[in-house]
Enzyme design. Structure first.
Site, PDB file in Angstrom:
ATOM      1  N   SER A  72       0.835  -1.116   0.043  1.00 51.83           N
ATOM      2  CA  SER A  72      -0.001   0.048  -0.101  1.00 51.83           C
ATOM      3  C   SER A  72       0.701   1.198  -0.078  1.00 51.83           C
ATOM      4  O   SER A  72       1.685   1.559  -1.120  1.00 51.83           O
ATOM      5  CB  SER A  72      -0.934   0.045   1.335  1.00 51.83           C
ATOM      6  OG  SER A  72      -2.076   0.889   1.101  1.00 51.83           O
ATOM      7  N   GLU A  74     -17.492   9.372  -2.539  1.00 50.64           N
ATOM      8  CA  GLU A  74     -17.278   9.751  -3.716  1.00 50.64           C
ATOM      9  C   GLU A  74     -15.832  10.488  -3.748  1.00 50.64           C
ATOM     10  O   GLU A  74     -15.279  10.322  -4.913  1.00 50.64           O
ATOM     11  CB  GLU A  74     -18.247  10.930  -4.099  1.00 50.64           C
ATOM     12  CG  GLU A  74     -18.144  11.350  -5.631  1.00 50.64           C
ATOM     13  CD  GLU A  74     -18.239  10.291  -6.519  1.00 50.64           C
ATOM     14  OE1 GLU A  74     -17.708  10.332  -7.623  1.00 50.64           O
ATOM     15  OE2 GLU A  74     -19.097   9.200  -6.346  1.00 50.64           O
ATOM     16  N   HIS A  78      -7.372  -5.572  -1.110  1.00 45.91           N
ATOM     17  CA  HIS A  78      -6.092  -4.747  -0.785  1.00 45.91           C
ATOM     18  C   HIS A  78      -5.547  -5.365   0.621  1.00 45.91           C
ATOM     19  O   HIS A  78      -4.352  -5.593   0.694  1.00 45.91           O
ATOM     20  CB  HIS A  78      -6.507  -3.619  -0.740  1.00 45.91           C
ATOM     21  CG  HIS A  78      -5.446  -2.465  -0.401  1.00 45.91           C
ATOM     22  ND1 HIS A  78      -4.268  -2.144  -1.136  1.00 45.91           N
ATOM     23  CD2 HIS A  78      -5.057  -2.131   0.792  1.00 45.91           C
ATOM     24  CE1 HIS A  78      -3.421  -1.515  -0.718  1.00 45.91           C
ATOM     25  NE2 HIS A  78      -3.715  -1.182   0.404  1.00 45.91           N
TER      26      HIS A  78
END
Length: 307
Positions: free
Chosen positions: A175, A250, A286
């Site tokens: 990450s 969003e 992930h």
């Protein structure tokens, strides 16, 4: 500055603050041959921040050139994963690997806020995602301080304890840690020979890492990279959405748009002399890919490409 050293521990990981797999009862003779972990704390000279370093010593004697070494970011979590892969009776050549986890003096597996600071460039607020708890302040911009700490304090501390082959150093990150691994390759590629970037957060800071990538590509276009330089990029295939209010969700989606490790790997395929591999964990998220990527890092460090 070295602050204290703990007693050498058998690889049971009870002190790591993460849950380990069940441990079978073994004989006293077998215990003598177990890989051992020690941990010690270091205070960073540049920042005064404290870190915990986990060092796994092989049982077998060093090869003629010294032990190969794998440095794992988020060491509290990733060292137990790596030792689970290596196991109590590792097959050749994996038993010769020195494992170094760079972590934090905490009980849990991750210090989320510290890793934001350590693994990122200075990042404007508009490029910083919402914190997981919705209240914590995310600080950024410490990657050069952290890199200096790794180079000038962690690596020397390891190499005073064990004979290390300085031409067989590997750096693993996931990450933001994967983003940091790429940054080190692009700017200090001689510090390690093998790099593993697991689901690197290319999107961070408006994809600012692509500027360092462009400079790296320009610099290596003719001369290539140092002999033996290798890079493994891995990505996940399943997106797990964080529960957020619609506006924040969003915004996070917009921040994470753009290139991923897949596109970066395709671009870096043009670098002369770079041993490059790419692997997509299509069925993993992930988070769930992390132990699998750790396992691949071990294999890749010994020249084996993931399936």
């Amino acid at each position: 500055m070295l602050r204290f050293a703990t007693t050498v521990l058998l690889v049971a990981f009870s002190g790591f603050g993460v849950q380990a797999a069940p441990v079978e009862i073994v004989t006293a003779e077998a215990v003598k041959e177990a890989r051992k972990v020690e941990s010690f704390d270091l205070r960073a000279d540049r920042t005064g921040l404290d870190y915990r370093v986990f060092l796994v010593r092989p049982v077998e004697p060093p090869p003629p050139g010294g032990y190969p070494v794998i440095y794992l970011l988020d060491g509290n979590a990733t060292v137990p994963m790596m030792e689970t892969v290596i196991g109590p009776n590792p097959p050749d050549p994996y038993g010769s690997a020195v494992i170094v986890g760079i972590g934090y003096p905490i009980d849990g597996p991750f210090d989320v806020l510290r890793r934001y600071r350590d693994l990122t460039p200075p990042t404007p607020p508009e490029f910083i995602p919402p914190s997981r708890d919705g209240a914590s302040v995310i600080e950024t911009g410490g990657r050069d301080d952290f890199l200096a700490f790794v180079e000038t304090q962690v690596i020397p501390a390891v190499e005073t304890r064990l004979p290390i082959d300085r031409q067989r150093r590997t750096l693993f990150g996931h990450s933001l840690g994967g983003l940091f691994s790429l940054y080190v390759l692009y700017t200090r590629g001689d510090l390690f020979q093998t790099y593993v970037a697991a689901d690197p957060a290319i999107w961070w800071n408006g994809q600012g890492i692509l500027k360092e990538q462009a400079a790296f590509l320009d610099r290596t276009a003719r001369a290539g990279v140092a002999p033996g330089t290798a890079l493994l990029i891995e990505t996940s295939g399943k997106l797990v959405e964080r529960p957020l209010p619609p506006t924040e969700a969003e915004r996070l989606k917009r921040l994470r748009a753009g290139q991923t490790g897949r596109e970066v790997a395709a671009t870096l395929a043009t670098v002369p002399g770079l041993r490059l591999a790419f692997h997509d964990f299509v069925e993993e998220s992930h988070g769930s890919m992390l132990p699998l990527a750790v396992a691949d890092a071990l294999r890749f460090a010994f020249g084996r490409t993931p399936d």
